[in-house]
Design an enzyme around this catalytic site. Sequence first.
Site, PDB file in Angstrom:
ATOM      1  CG  ASP A  99      -1.833   1.206   1.326  1.00  0.00           C
ATOM      2  OD1 ASP A  99      -2.233   1.719   0.260  1.00  0.00           O
ATOM      3  OD2 ASP A  99      -2.154   1.653   2.439  1.00  0.00           O
ATOM      4  CB  SER A 100       0.124   4.792  -0.584  1.00  0.00           C
ATOM      5  OG  SER A 100      -0.996   4.900   0.282  1.00  0.00           O
ATOM      6  CE1 TYR A 123       2.437   5.549  -3.552  1.00  0.00           C
ATOM      7  CE2 TYR A 123       1.005   3.684  -4.051  1.00  0.00           C
ATOM      8  CZ  TYR A 123       2.263   4.182  -3.788  1.00  0.00           C
ATOM      9  OH  TYR A 123       3.338   3.341  -3.756  1.00  0.00           O
ATOM     10  N   GLY A 124      -3.053   9.444  -3.393  1.00  0.00           N
ATOM     11  CA  GLY A 124      -4.284  10.006  -3.926  1.00  0.00           C
ATOM     12  C   GLY A 124      -4.125  11.286  -4.710  1.00  0.00           C
ATOM     13  CB  CYS A 161      -3.399   1.031  -2.384  1.00  0.00           C
ATOM     14  SG  CYS A 161      -3.423   2.812  -2.708  1.00  0.00           S
ATOM     15  CB  THR A 205      -5.140   5.666  -4.939  1.00  0.00           C
ATOM     16  OG1 THR A 205      -6.048   6.323  -4.053  1.00  0.00           O
ATOM     17  CG2 THR A 205      -4.594   6.672  -5.930  1.00  0.00           C
ATOM     18  CB  CYS A 224      -9.058   5.242   1.267  1.00  0.00           C
ATOM     19  SG  CYS A 224      -7.313   5.369   1.750  1.00  0.00           S
ATOM     20  CG  HIS A 277      -4.652   5.018   4.943  1.00  0.00           C
ATOM     21  ND1 HIS A 277      -4.231   4.664   3.687  1.00  0.00           N
ATOM     22  CD2 HIS A 277      -3.522   5.316   5.647  1.00  0.00           C
ATOM     23  CE1 HIS A 277      -2.909   4.748   3.634  1.00  0.00           C
ATOM     24  NE2 HIS A 277      -2.457   5.143   4.804  1.00  0.00           N
TER      25      HIS A 277
END
Length: 265
Positions: free
Chosen positions: A12-13, A44-45, A75, A77, A186, A188
Amino acid sequence: MAVESAAVGVFDSGVGGLSVLREIRARLPSESLLYVADNAHVPYGEKSAEYIRERCERIGDFLLEQGAKALVLACNTATAAAAAELRERYPQVPLVAMEPAVKPAAAATRNGRVGVLATTGTLKSARFAALLDRFASDVQVFTQPCPGLVERIEAGDLYGPQTRALLERLLAPILEQGCDTLILGCTHYPFVKPLLAELIPAEMAVIDTGAAVARQLERVLSARALLASGQAATPRFWTSALPEEMERILPILWGSPESVGKLVV
């Protein structure tokens, strides 16, 4: 040739993909896990698709060098920007990717109004537009980009006044529209579910895709006879930022302290 005992590589980012990693661990406890957080490049968004694809290719290459038998792109994005290219790049391993839960949300809504919290990159992507066309033509979808929320979660601030104020502002347009279903677009965002529960109506359904990704991983591993059995190895973690920063937050988001390696790619 991948073998059953090889690990699953998840990336993931940042630390958001740990929400997916937890679901994988819960559903597939025999699987050994590798996790890369590209924290030096989070979020990343707000970045270009080309930039995200390059980062994903470098991380994917690294995880395959570590012997991963499958990849999970944890992720939304990055899925929108790079999933198709990664599948072409790595035909030898299954790749499971994320996308906002538009289909289950459209099925769950009772009043036909669905809200979406996601990054700008996800909401602007052709992949997201295609999801809406395919699954949400009969419902109203209200999207809300969430600049700043990933950063609050990366800092481990899941319940503080700054995160609360930010979420209140982001939720206001969705609540004003009377949405009865909320998509967390997302990886997160599941980490702030307890705070979200204080800010939305009790009857509002909140939908994310971590558990669905774990189920899909189980299906693809089973189809290729790659499901592990027995005792999983200790999970291994890397970050492109400061390992000590990720080591600080892992007990909060993962549930136990772990050592973290430095990723240089």
